[in-house]
Design an enzyme around this catalytic site. Structure first.
Site, mmCIF file in Angstrom:
data_model
loop_
_atom_site.group_PDB
_atom_site.id
_atom_site.type_symbol
_atom_site.label_atom_id
_atom_site.label_comp_id
_atom_site.label_asym_id
_atom_site.label_seq_id
_atom_site.Cartn_x
_atom_site.Cartn_y
_atom_site.Cartn_z
ATOM 1 N N ASP A 169 -27.510 11.767 39.127
ATOM 2 C CA ASP A 169 -27.716 11.278 37.766
ATOM 3 C C ASP A 169 -27.617 9.763 37.730
ATOM 4 O O ASP A 169 -27.002 9.143 38.600
ATOM 5 C CB ASP A 169 -26.661 11.866 36.820
ATOM 6 N N MET A 170 -28.172 9.164 36.688
ATOM 7 C CA MET A 170 -28.175 7.713 36.590
ATOM 8 C C MET A 170 -26.761 7.141 36.595
ATOM 9 O O MET A 170 -26.503 6.074 37.153
ATOM 10 C CB MET A 170 -28.916 7.259 35.318
#
Length: 237
Positions: free
Chosen positions: A110-111
């Site tokens: 995920d970012m």
């Protein structure tokens, strides 16, 4: 997608394009102008086939058959695991420009998740790692909003039933670090799996960092830095 040079033979324009970092169009121009030779014979046909045994030269410079690339990156927060994105920086931005061609991200983080990320040009190697049949353990350092109870750890080790999933997760390996922090090793790669596992147990992940995949670890690799994998690390998969 297979790796660029996994085949025993390729078109000459494809070979020249990759070895010189050119577009296929520019590679064809060099060939038709007579600047490329194969086994000391000038070859002006872009569709001429070459193999590992052929000696291909640009003028007098021997063009080496390219090797696949295998990198491990310590991903910072704020980067998207993609080759391009219109809104956010991507992990390829952290790789030297001349190394980026044909690189693909092995799985995703995920970012806001940090830590170990693998990148390669070898599609078959990528598939071996990401395949559901691989049983390749990935270790995460997980920080949670609330205490992680003994019961929660037992449940993680047995398998957790996630929302919208038919089967519970495979048994995880868990090491308690503090009351709010654990080392969690899982052999699957479901969407947002770690966050969903803790959410299913009534907790919330506030920070997530991947430390290793199989025996490949970050070591002293600084955030935002990357290195080539050793031959032994590549062979692990």
């Amino acid at each position: 997608m297979s790796k660029p040079f996994s085949d025993t033979s390729v078109r000459l324009d494809f070979f020249v394009s990759h070895t010189l970092g050119l577009s296929r169009k520019d590679a064809k121009v060099l060939i038709t102008k007579g600047q490329i030779s194969v086994n000391d014979t000038v070859t002006k046909k872009a569709n001429h086939t070459v193999t590992h045994q052929d000696l291909v030269k640009h003028r007098d410079d021997l063009l080496a058959w390219p090797r696949d690339k295998y990198f491990v990156l310590n991903k910072p927060a704020g980067y998207v695991c993609a080759t391009e994105d219109g809104q956010h920086p991507v992990v390829l931005d952290l790789i030297a420009t001349h190394e980026q061609k044909d690189l693909r991200v092995v799985g995703r983080l995920d970012m806001d998740t940090t830590g170990l990320l693998l990148l390669t040009t070898d599609g078959q190697w990528l598939h071996r790692i990401t395949s559901p049949k691989s049983d390749c353990f990935k270790q995460y350092r997980v920080w949670c909003a609330d205490d992680i109870t003994d019961e929660a750890i037992k449940q993680l080790e047995l398998g957790v039933q996630l929302k919208s999933e038919e089967q519970p997760t495979k048994p995880a390996k868990v090491v308690r670090v503090t009351s709010h922090e654990i080392l969690l090793s899982i052999s699957e790669g479901k969407y947002h799996q770690v966050k969903r596992m803790l959410a299913a147990l009534g907790n919330k992940v506030v920070r997530l960092h991947r430390e290793s995949i199989a025996e490949v670890a970050l070591g002293d690799l600084e955030e935002g830095q990357y290195r080539e994998l050793t031959d032994a690390e590549v062979a692990l998969f």
